[in-house]
Design a protein around this motif. Structure first.
Motif, short mmCIF file in Angstrom:
data_model
loop_
_atom_site.label_atom_id
_atom_site.label_comp_id
_atom_site.label_asym_id
_atom_site.label_seq_id
_atom_site.Cartn_x
_atom_site.Cartn_y
_atom_site.Cartn_z
N GLN A 59 -5.65 5.70 -31.57
CA GLN A 59 -4.73 6.43 -30.71
C GLN A 59 -5.47 7.52 -29.93
N ALA A 60 -6.44 8.16 -30.56
CA ALA A 60 -7.14 9.27 -29.93
C ALA A 60 -8.20 8.80 -28.93
N LEU A 61 -8.84 7.66 -29.17
CA LEU A 61 -9.95 7.22 -28.33
C LEU A 61 -9.57 7.03 -26.86
N PRO A 62 -8.46 6.36 -26.53
CA PRO A 62 -8.11 6.21 -25.11
C PRO A 62 -7.82 7.54 -24.41
N GLN A 63 -7.36 8.52 -25.17
CA GLN A 63 -7.15 9.84 -24.57
C GLN A 63 -8.46 10.38 -24.02
N LEU A 64 -9.55 10.07 -24.70
CA LEU A 64 -10.86 10.50 -24.24
C LEU A 64 -11.38 9.61 -23.11
N VAL A 65 -11.20 8.30 -23.24
CA VAL A 65 -11.78 7.35 -22.29
C VAL A 65 -11.10 7.42 -20.93
N PHE A 66 -9.77 7.56 -20.91
CA PHE A 66 -9.02 7.45 -19.66
C PHE A 66 -8.55 8.78 -19.09
N ILE A 67 -8.87 9.88 -19.73
CA ILE A 67 -8.34 11.17 -19.26
C ILE A 67 -8.90 11.53 -17.89
N LEU A 68 -10.16 11.23 -17.61
CA LEU A 68 -10.74 11.54 -16.30
C LEU A 68 -10.12 10.68 -15.21
N VAL A 69 -9.84 9.43 -15.53
CA VAL A 69 -9.15 8.56 -14.59
C VAL A 69 -7.77 9.11 -14.27
N GLY A 70 -7.07 9.59 -15.31
CA GLY A 70 -5.76 10.19 -15.09
C GLY A 70 -5.82 11.39 -14.18
N GLY A 71 -6.85 12.21 -14.31
CA GLY A 71 -6.99 13.38 -13.45
C GLY A 71 -7.22 13.01 -12.00
#
Length: 432
Positions: A59-71
């Protein structure tokens, strides 16, 4: 320290009320899921500390992987619409988890995939939410707005946590997860009506946007210093809340009900902390915010020492107070100091750095606890929080950055400009 005024009317602002209402409802569901997910995994056949670590790490890993894309997406397109996409993904993820738990058919691979989907929803949502608030309220009311948002969401989290232990014990973790899925759906429906001040579309490519966001982030020592601190702090806190705390509760404190009492005490503290932060003004917000991190080590140390539940709950209450004082001061400082057109990208770097070690902390917490003992692992987490906080205070900008002064006339002018500038160009559906 002075009082921040002029915020009572925010609740009469339709746009702020819509945003706050959506957040309150979705966080209510998250309150159920926060307790339910851990105990749902522990109740499955073959449950172990390592299995729990794997699911929460997914659950935590995608928060790290995709957070820059979200920004990047949030600074290029409608932040509100992106938040609705995140709500829809969260609905699907938690509905799937609930169905597997309720049917007692929960393959580990499937649970991990749905946990990853839930984490991706958070990654898309968080930078958009951080960048949306300054489009809804005036600059001089940001601290008040952030505080009121946290009071509302923390109150709903408290209600969710208070009911979660009973729900898990009497009905089962599956129904608690289903309630969280429903909350995402309601949140999306509410925020579909949200209208905010229009923004010019970004013309730069995604890679150029990332580089521009990095320049804004790296040019501010206070920003990357605190983010580096929280890379360590969040890893330690997540290991405690996601793995070590539930393990200690299961082994020594009486199970889900005892852990629900402890996390509920923290939630009560966050309400008090957000209310305090919404009403006071400090001259050096970052210094106060960083110092407010230290109490987070106390309940972890008490868990390590197998202290009574009531004492751990008191420490968690105090940690909750100071954590939300930190949160309001930190969020408001970023929103004030960073240009609006780059705000979601800078926020995504903040999230990325803060979450950098979170998956690793969750993944190794269970195996380390098995190898050296849960108590020793908790003690190490408490020590990491203290050391990281002390190191951050070495930054001159953290110690000296001051909140801007503002005359009443200027504040009144900004309020008028904000109310007159509302448009439909960023309208769209919103959560996480």
């Amino acid at each position: 320290m002075t009082t921040v005024s002029g915020g009572a009317s925010l609740w009469r602002d339709q746009q702020f009320a819509l945003l706050a209402g959506a957040r309150i409802i979705s966080v209510l569901g998250n309150g159920f899921a926060r307790v339910a997910l851990a105990f749902a995994v522990l109740a499955l056949p073959g449950a172990s500390a390592g299995r729990l670590s794997l699911v929460v790490a997914c659950q935590a890993l995608p928060q790290l992987v995709f957070i820059l894309v979200g920004g990047v997406i949030a600074d290029r397109l409608s932040r509100a619409r992106l938040m609705v996409v995140a709500d829809a993904l969260g609905t699907v993820a938690y509905a799937g988890l609930a169905a597997m738990v309720l049917t007692a058919h929960a393959p580990l691979v499937a649970m991990c995939l749905l946990a990853m989907a839930a984490g991706t929803a958070t990654a898309l949502f968080a930078p958009a939410m951080d960048g949306l608030v300054p489009l809804v309220v005036a600059r001089d009311r940001l601290q008040r707005a952030n505080g009121l948002l946290r009071v509302g969401t923390n109150s709903s989290m408290l209600l969710g946590l208070a009911l979660s232990g009973v729900t898990v014990a009497w009905i089962g973790a599956g129904w608690a997860l289903a309630l969280n899925a429903a909350s995402f759906l309601v949140s999306a429906a509410l925020t579909a009506r949200l209208k905010v001040v229009g923004r010019p579309r970004q013309k730069a490519s995604g890679w150029d946007g990332l580089r521009e966001g990095w320049r804004e982030f790296a040019s501010r020592q206070w920003l990357w210093a605190v983010v580096a601190q929280y890379a360590v702090v969040v890893a330690a806190l997540n290991a405690n809340v996601g793995v070590l705390g539930p393990l200690t509760a299961e082994q020594h404190l009486g199970g889900a009900r005892a852990w629900s009492v402890i996390v509920t005490a923290q939630a009560v503290g966050t309400i008090a902390g957000a209310g305090l932060a919404a009403r006071v003004r400090v001259e050096r917000p970052l210094l106060v915010a960083v110092l407010c991190t230290l109490p987070a080590a106390a309940p972890i140390a008490l868990l390590s020492a197998a202290a009574p539940v009531w004492l751990i709950a008191v420490a968690m209450f105090c940690a909750g107070v100071t954590s939300d004082v930190f949160g309001v001061l930190w969020t408001t400082t970023i929103q004030r100091e960073v240009p609006e057109e780059a705000l979601s990208r800078v926020s995504s770097y903040d999230w990325f750095g803060s979450l950098a070690f979170a998956p690793l902390g969750l993944l190794i917490a269970g195996p380390i606890a098995t190898a050296v003992g849960t108590s020793q692992t908790l003690a190490g987490c408490a020590a990491l929080i203290v050391l990281a906080t002390a190191a951050t205070l070495l930054s001159p900008q953290v110690r000296t950055l001051r909140a801007p002064t503002q005359t009443p006339a200027k504040a009144q002018a900004e309020n008028h400009q904000n109310s007159a500038g509302t448009a439909d160009t960023d309208a769209g559906p919103a959560k996480a």
